[in-house]
Design a protein around this motif. Structure first.
Motif, PDB file in Angstrom:
ATOM      1  N   PRO A 261       0.815  -1.225   0.000  1.00  0.00           N
ATOM      2  CA  PRO A 261       0.000   0.000   0.000  1.00  0.00           C
ATOM      3  C   PRO A 261       0.848   1.275   0.000  1.00  0.00           C
ATOM      4  O   PRO A 261       0.450   2.288  -0.589  1.00  0.00           O
ATOM      5  N   ALA A 262       2.023   1.226   0.618  1.00  0.00           N
ATOM      6  CA  ALA A 262       2.907   2.400   0.610  1.00  0.00           C
ATOM      7  C   ALA A 262       3.367   2.701  -0.812  1.00  0.00           C
ATOM      8  O   ALA A 262       3.373   3.859  -1.244  1.00  0.00           O
ATOM      9  N   ASN A 263       3.720   1.677  -1.544  1.00  0.00           N
ATOM     10  CA  ASN A 263       4.183   1.864  -2.920  1.00  0.00           C
ATOM     11  C   ASN A 263       3.067   2.372  -3.817  1.00  0.00           C
ATOM     12  O   ASN A 263       3.265   3.297  -4.611  1.00  0.00           O
ATOM     13  N   ILE A 264       1.892   1.783  -3.691  1.00  0.00           N
ATOM     14  CA  ILE A 264       0.757   2.211  -4.520  1.00  0.00           C
ATOM     15  C   ILE A 264       0.417   3.666  -4.234  1.00  0.00           C
ATOM     16  O   ILE A 264       0.272   4.478  -5.160  1.00  0.00           O
ATOM     17  N   THR A 265       0.312   4.026  -2.966  1.00  0.00           N
ATOM     18  CA  THR A 265      -0.030   5.406  -2.599  1.00  0.00           C
ATOM     19  C   THR A 265       1.024   6.388  -3.087  1.00  0.00           C
ATOM     20  O   THR A 265       0.694   7.441  -3.657  1.00  0.00           O
ATOM     21  N   ALA A 266       2.281   6.063  -2.875  1.00  0.00           N
ATOM     22  CA  ALA A 266       3.365   6.954  -3.294  1.00  0.00           C
ATOM     23  C   ALA A 266       3.361   7.164  -4.802  1.00  0.00           C
ATOM     24  O   ALA A 266       3.543   8.288  -5.286  1.00  0.00           O
ATOM     25  N   TYR A 267       3.154   6.098  -5.547  1.00  0.00           N
ATOM     26  CA  TYR A 267       3.162   6.197  -7.007  1.00  0.00           C
ATOM     27  C   TYR A 267       1.989   7.042  -7.497  1.00  0.00           C
ATOM     28  O   TYR A 267       2.148   7.888  -8.370  1.00  0.00           O
ATOM     29  N   VAL A 268       0.823   6.858  -6.906  1.00  0.00           N
ATOM     30  CA  VAL A 268      -0.357   7.637  -7.312  1.00  0.00           C
ATOM     31  C   VAL A 268      -0.149   9.120  -6.988  1.00  0.00           C
ATOM     32  O   VAL A 268      -0.402   9.990  -7.827  1.00  0.00           O
ATOM     33  N   VAL A 269       0.313   9.428  -5.795  1.00  0.00           N
ATOM     34  CA  VAL A 269       0.539  10.826  -5.400  1.00  0.00           C
ATOM     35  C   VAL A 269       1.561  11.482  -6.336  1.00  0.00           C
ATOM     36  O   VAL A 269       1.353  12.593  -6.823  1.00  0.00           O
ATOM     37  N   ALA A 270       2.664  10.796  -6.591  1.00  0.00           N
ATOM     38  CA  ALA A 270       3.705  11.356  -7.464  1.00  0.00           C
ATOM     39  C   ALA A 270       3.211  11.545  -8.895  1.00  0.00           C
ATOM     40  O   ALA A 270       3.550  12.537  -9.551  1.00  0.00           O
ATOM     41  N   GLN A 271       2.398  10.641  -9.390  1.00  0.00           N
ATOM     42  CA  GLN A 271       1.917  10.765 -10.767  1.00  0.00           C
ATOM     43  C   GLN A 271       0.851  11.856 -10.914  1.00  0.00           C
ATOM     44  O   GLN A 271       0.785  12.515 -11.953  1.00  0.00           O
ATOM     45  N   ILE A 272       0.053  12.076  -9.902  1.00  0.00           N
ATOM     46  CA  ILE A 272      -0.879  13.203  -9.943  1.00  0.00           C
ATOM     47  C   ILE A 272      -0.083  14.506  -9.976  1.00  0.00           C
ATOM     48  O   ILE A 272      -0.375  15.417 -10.765  1.00  0.00           O
TER      49      ILE A 272
END
Length: 96
Positions: free
Chosen positions: A38-49
């Motif tokens: 979940p940390a990786n998924i959240t980080a990737y989504v935040v960075a891509q937004i």
């Protein structure tokens, strides 16, 4: 816009994306005790937004207002999904 300015802007946003990703992963795993997935998924989504917004308005501003924001978001989300799937499979392969 000069290409050297665009390359500089691209490098700045790319660096910020890497820092945002690392910070969110650190925050979620070390401070909030989440698992790496979940940390990786959240980080990737935040960075891509963050990347989408800055790319649209600062790196590649479009003078042509006919460009549909929904079409751009659909294309961005498709590219995001493909890139994240490859990255996620690689991550899980390395960790597991």
């Amino acid at each position: 816009m000069k290409e050297s300015v665009r390359i500089f802007r691209f490098a700045v946003i790319g660096t910020l994306n890497a820092l945002i990703t690392a910070f969110v992963i650190w925050l979620m795993m070390d401070e909030l005790s989440y698992d790496y997935i979940p940390a990786n998924i959240t980080a990737y989504v935040v960075a891509q937004i963050h990347n989408f917004i800055w790319s649209k308005y600062w790196i590649f501003p479009i003078e042509n207002k006919k460009n549909n924001i929904w079409k751009q978001m659909l294309f961005f989300c498709s590219a995001f999904g493909l890139a994240y799937s490859a990255q996620f499979l690689f991550l899980v392969t390395l960790v597991e």
